[in-house]
Write a protein that holds these residues in place. Structure first.
Motif, PDB file in Angstrom:
ATOM      1  N   UNK A 108      23.118  47.330  29.224  1.00  0.00           N
ATOM      2  CA  UNK A 108      24.483  47.820  29.263  1.00  0.00           C
ATOM      3  C   UNK A 108      25.449  46.641  29.192  1.00  0.00           C
ATOM      4  N   UNK A 109      26.721  46.936  29.066  1.00  0.00           N
ATOM      5  CA  UNK A 109      27.781  45.929  29.143  1.00  0.00           C
ATOM      6  C   UNK A 109      28.606  46.258  30.381  1.00  0.00           C
ATOM      7  N   UNK A 110      28.803  45.291  31.259  1.00  0.00           N
ATOM      8  CA  UNK A 110      29.470  45.582  32.522  1.00  0.00           C
ATOM      9  C   UNK A 110      29.987  44.284  33.129  1.00  0.00           C
ATOM     10  N   UNK A 111      30.993  44.381  33.986  1.00  0.00           N
ATOM     11  CA  UNK A 111      31.558  43.208  34.622  1.00  0.00           C
ATOM     12  C   UNK A 111      30.494  42.513  35.478  1.00  0.00           C
ATOM     13  N   UNK A 112      30.602  41.205  35.572  1.00  0.00           N
ATOM     14  CA  UNK A 112      29.590  40.381  36.229  1.00  0.00           C
ATOM     15  C   UNK A 112      29.246  40.871  37.625  1.00  0.00           C
TER      16      UNK A 112
END
Length: 374
Positions: A249-253
């Motif tokens: 997925x793509x997500x904040x750190x």
């Protein structure tokens, strides 16, 4: 986990000074931008009062930062509060433009083509809305893949994963970037944001810019890849990816770390780049302000296609979207007080929440804009 988080945050603190160089700030004198705003923020006056209970809605990426700001606001201005609904950037903008909340949080600027700028001006009694970037953070390509703790992806390969062009973890294109790695013959399970999100918009802008034509679906707050499983909010996608082997997925750190996801390196054409303090700093160095006056819209797209060695190219900034004018006197007073606290003493707790405290010179730009709200 906290050590890793602090490493990324420290890099953003140091790099924030470089942002001002790129922006051409007159206040970026030698040494000024390298200092966190926390040092003398208590000296900035805050005029408390006005509306007792403010409301705001939007970006889930900044929720933990807003929680920190609200706590500091209550300590500074007794009896004052802000209720924040982390419904996603798209919902926040709609609620703001519909006069249902006092301001919005968004991971991307208002869209002219969608009529958001015009709607915001109408909501603000004929005055433009301003974008005030209070929260910065890198976006991670977070994955869970048993036996693979070290993974490199490129913009082109990431695009093909998220639009279905690459379906297996042992695809030759992934293997070519990970020489010597033992990649399983396992299906890639994409997890994306199902709600409208500025994180999605920034991620798709990155893919559009860095994929060498592999991403043709365009950008926007709605995911357009056409594959995978959708989950709401940053916490939702991170939790879903963390529960399934083979997921990405793509997500904040901070959300990737909280859910113990592995974080892929990104090869921007100059070799694999790990998400850390130095690489994030090099990327922010390229950021520029494209807004005018007190409308502090950042131009991050130039970062996404950069081939600068050692620069991590996938970042976002979260804006508070406010009326420049058009509030009643009590609302304007309270908003200015809250945002002043958020930009000063509210920054003190951001490192522990996984974000980047503002450098002093950029803090001063924000305070100038906040003071001008009417």
């Amino acid at each position: 986990m906290k050590t890793k988080r602090h490493g990324a945050v420290l890099g953003l603190i140091a790099a924030g000074a470089l942002l001002l160089t790129a922006c051409g700030s007159d206040e970026n004198t030698p040494g000024a931008g390298s200092t966190s705003a926390a040092g003398d923020s208590a000296a900035v006056p805050v005029e408390c009062g006005g509306k007792s209970n403010l409301s705001a809605e939007g970006s889930s990426a900044q929720k933990n930062a807003i929680d920190t700001f609200v706590q500091a606001y209550g300590q500074k201005c007794a009896g004052q509060n802000l209720a924040y609904n982390a419904s996603g950037s798209g919902a926040g903008v709609k609620q703001f433009n519909g006069s249902q909340v006092d301001f919005a949080g968004s991971d991307s600027p208002l869209s002219e083509s969608k009529g958001e700028i015009a709607a915001a001006a109408e909501r603000c009694e004929g005055n433009p809305a301003w974008h005030l970037p209070l929260v910065f953070g890198p976006v991670a390509l977070g994955y869970k893949l048993e036996g693979v703790a070290d993974l490199t992806l490129s913009g082109e390969v990431a695009a093909k994963i998220f639009n279905g062009g690459i379906k297996k973890w042992n695809d030759p294109a992934i293997a070519a970037l990970n020489s010597g790695a033992s990649l399983p013959d396992k299906e890639i399970k994409v997890v994306y944001r199902s709600d409208e999100s500025g994180t999605t918009d920034n991620f798709q802008l990155y893919l559009e810019t860095a994929s060498k034509g592999a991403w043709t679906q365009g950008a926007g707050k709605q995911f357009k890849g056409g594959v995978g499983e959708g989950k709401e909010k940053s916490a939702g996608v991170a939790q879903a990816a963390g529960s399934v082997d083979g997921a990405i997925t793509y997500v904040e750190l901070s959300f990737a770390q909280d859910n113990k996801l592995s974080i892929a390196k990104i090869d921007n054409g100059s070799g694999p780049v790990e998400l850390n303090e130095e690489t994030v700093g090099k990327a922010i160095d390229a950021a520029q302000i494209k807004g005018t006056g007190n409308d502090l819209v950042l131009d991050l797209k130039s970062i996404y296609g950069s081939s600068t060695a050692g620069a991590y190219p996938l970042l976002l900034a979260t804006y508070e979207i406010v009326c420049s004018k058009g509030y009643d006197a009590d609302t304007a007073k309270a908003i200015k007080a809250f945002l002043t606290v958020a930009a000063t003493t509210g920054q003190d707790g951001l490192a522990d929440a996984g974000y980047a405290p503002l450098p002093k010179a950029f803090q001063e730009k924000l305070l100038t804009a906040i003071k001008a709200i009417a």
